[in-house]
Design a protein around this motif. Structure first.
Motif, PDB file in Angstrom:
ATOM      1  N   PHE A  35       0.845  -1.185   0.000  1.00  0.00           N
ATOM      2  CA  PHE A  35       0.000   0.000   0.000  1.00  0.00           C
ATOM      3  C   PHE A  35       0.884   1.239   0.000  1.00  0.00           C
ATOM      4  CE2 PHE A  35      -2.352  -3.416   1.977  1.00  0.00           C
ATOM      5  CZ  PHE A  35      -3.610  -3.319   1.413  1.00  0.00           C
ATOM      6  N   SER A  36       0.352   2.325  -0.501  1.00  0.00           N
ATOM      7  CA  SER A  36       1.084   3.589  -0.529  1.00  0.00           C
ATOM      8  C   SER A  36       0.344   4.610   0.321  1.00  0.00           C
ATOM      9  CB  SER A  36       1.205   4.104  -1.970  1.00  0.00           C
ATOM     10  OG  SER A  36       1.787   5.398  -1.982  1.00  0.00           O
ATOM     11  N   TYR A  43     -12.344  -7.855  -2.466  1.00  0.00           N
ATOM     12  CA  TYR A  43     -10.958  -7.397  -2.586  1.00  0.00           C
ATOM     13  C   TYR A  43     -10.085  -8.267  -3.486  1.00  0.00           C
ATOM     14  CZ  TYR A  43     -11.099  -3.643   0.899  1.00  0.00           C
ATOM     15  OH  TYR A  43     -11.337  -2.465   1.572  1.00  0.00           O
ATOM     16  N   PHE A  44     -10.348  -9.576  -3.532  1.00  0.00           N
ATOM     17  CA  PHE A  44      -9.447 -10.471  -4.247  1.00  0.00           C
ATOM     18  C   PHE A  44     -10.157 -11.382  -5.248  1.00  0.00           C
ATOM     19  CE2 PHE A  44      -7.585  -9.693  -0.011  1.00  0.00           C
ATOM     20  CZ  PHE A  44      -6.475  -8.963  -0.413  1.00  0.00           C
ATOM     21  N   LEU A  86      -6.595  -6.186  -6.281  1.00  0.00           N
ATOM     22  CA  LEU A  86      -5.739  -6.984  -7.177  1.00  0.00           C
ATOM     23  C   LEU A  86      -4.526  -6.177  -7.649  1.00  0.00           C
ATOM     24  CD1 LEU A  86      -8.372  -8.938  -9.328  1.00  0.00           C
ATOM     25  CD2 LEU A  86      -7.053  -9.742  -7.340  1.00  0.00           C
ATOM     26  N   GLY A  87      -4.732  -4.874  -7.858  1.00  0.00           N
ATOM     27  CA  GLY A  87      -3.623  -4.020  -8.290  1.00  0.00           C
ATOM     28  C   GLY A  87      -2.597  -3.769  -7.222  1.00  0.00           C
ATOM     29  N   HIS A  88      -2.911  -4.082  -5.962  1.00  0.00           N
ATOM     30  CA  HIS A  88      -1.960  -3.930  -4.867  1.00  0.00           C
ATOM     31  C   HIS A  88      -1.091  -5.175  -4.671  1.00  0.00           C
ATOM     32  CE1 HIS A  88      -4.606  -0.578  -3.952  1.00  0.00           C
ATOM     33  NE2 HIS A  88      -3.811  -0.189  -2.972  1.00  0.00           N
ATOM     34  N   LEU A  89      -1.499  -6.297  -5.262  1.00  0.00           N
ATOM     35  CA  LEU A  89      -0.745  -7.531  -5.092  1.00  0.00           C
ATOM     36  C   LEU A  89       0.545  -7.489  -5.893  1.00  0.00           C
ATOM     37  CD1 LEU A  89      -3.656 -10.125  -5.337  1.00  0.00           C
ATOM     38  CD2 LEU A  89      -2.435  -9.419  -3.276  1.00  0.00           C
TER      39      LEU A  89
END
Length: 298
Positions: A25-26, A286-287, A294-297
Motif C-alpha cells: 500500500f502507498s 478485494y481479491f 488486485l492491483g496492490h498484489l
C-alpha cells in the motif's frame, strides 16, 4: 486427525486456508492529508494511530512464539497453516511500518515512541526465546492465541459494521486495515491450535486472556496521552471531550466485550465463531475476479 492426548484438530480447521498475499500500500497521500484522517475525528484518528504503532512489534513477537514450536509440528495441515500465519503476520508488520512512517510525518508521536519500544521488546524476546523454559514458552504462545482472538474479533467488528467503514475516509488506510482484518480472521486459530498441539492447558489459556484484559489500561493511557499532546485538542477542548466520550459508545465497540469474553468459556475454540459469511464477502470484494486490491498484489 492429530491428537497429542490433550487436543484434536477440529474438523473445521481441515479446510481453513491461510494464504500469504504479497501486497503493498502507498500512504504518500495519507501523509499529506489532514491530521485527523479518520472522519476528521480526533479520538478515532489517535486510536488507529495507536493500534498501528503496536502492530509491527506485537505481530513479530506472535511469530516468534509460534516459530519456537514449529519443529514439534508433524501434522501437514497445521504446518501449512503455520507457514501462512507467519507470512501474513510479516506482511502486516511491513505495511503498518509504512503507515507509521506517514503517521509520524502527520505528527503522531505515539507511533515513533511505541515503535522504538517495540523494537527493543522484539530484540529481548529473540535473544532469550531459545533459553527460556518450556513453560514460559507456552505462556507466550497462550498470550499469542488470546491476542489473535482479540484481533480477529476487532477485525470482524470493523468489517461488518457499516459505520466503521464510513469513518475510514482515507481509501488507502481503509483498504489496508480491511485487508489486515480479513487475514486476522483467516489465521485466528493457528496459534491456538499450535498451543494445544504442544500440550498447552485450558487453565493457562484462560488465565492468559484474563491477564491480557487486565493490562488494557496501558493502551488507554497511551491513547489519552497521544490526544493530550495534540495541539488541536487544546484549541477545541469541548469537541475533543465529546469525541472521547463518544468513542467507547460507538458502533465499533458495540457488543465487543461479550465477543471477546467468549474466549474464557472452557472448551472454547476460535472456530466456534463463524466468520465464513464476512470472509466470503470481503475476499470476493478485494481479491475476486474484479477485486479492488488486485492491483496492490505483488
Amino acid at each position: 486427525m492429530w491428537n497429542t492426548g490433550l487436543y484434536s484438530r477440529p474438523q473445521s480447521s481441515v479446510d481453513r486456508a491461510v494464504k500469504t498475499r504479497r501486497i503493498a500500500f502507498s500512504f504518500e497521500h495519507s501523509a499529506r492529508s489532514k491530521r485527523h484522517f479518520v472522519a476528521g475525528d480526533i479520538a478515532l484518528s489517535h486510536l488507529v494511530a495507536l493500534l498501528s504503532a503496536i502492530f509491527p512489534s506485537g505481530e513479530e513477537c506472535f511469530v516468534l512464539s509460534v516459530r519456537r514450536y514449529t519443529d514439534q509440528i508433524t501434522d501437514p495441515v497445521l504446518k501449512q497453516q503455520v507457514a501462512g500465519f507467519i507470512g501474513q503476520e510479516k506482511n502486516h508488520g511491513m505495511q503498518h511500518r509504512n503507515l507509521n512512517g506517514a503517521l509520524e510525518q502527520m505528527g503522531y508521536w505515539v507511533t515513533r515512541v511505541l515503535g522504538a519500544v517495540g523494537v527493543r521488546l522484539v530484540k529481548l524476546v529473540k535473544s532469550n526465546l531459545d533459553r527460556i523454559p518450556d513453560t514460559v514458552g507456552k505462556v507466550l504462545l497462550a498470550d499469542t492465541a488470546a491476542m489473535e482472538h482479540f484481533t480477529a474479533v476487532l477485525g470482524k467488528q470493523a468489517l461488518t459494521t457499516p459505520w466503521v467503514q464510513e469513518q475510514l475516509t482515507d481509501p488507502e488506510v481503509r483498504a489496508m486495515l480491511n485487508w489486515h482484518a480479513i487475514e486476522e480472521m483467516e489465521h485466528k486459530a493457528v496459534a491456538f491450535d499450535v498451543y494445544r498441539y504442544v500440550g498447552g492447558t485450558e487453565r493457562m489459556r484462560i488465565l492468559s486472556m484474563v491477564a491480557i484484559l487486565t493490562l488494557l489500561g496501558g493502551p488507554i493511557f497511551f491513547l489519552l496521552a497521544s490526544i493530550a499532546t495534540d495541539s488541536w485538542a487544546w484549541r477545541h477542548p469541548i469537541k475533543t471531550l465529546r469525541s472521547l466520550i463518544a468513542l467507547p459508545r460507538s458502533p465499533l465497540f458495540e457488543g465487543i466485550v461479550r465477543k471477546i469474553l467468549v474466549y474464557l468459556k472452557p472448551g472454547f475454540h476460535p472456530d466456534d465463531v463463524d466468520d465464513s459469511e464476512a470472509l466470503q464477502k470481503w475476499r470476493e470484494e478485494y481479491f475476486g475476479p474484479n477485486g479492488l486490491l488486485l492491483g496492490h498484489l505483488k
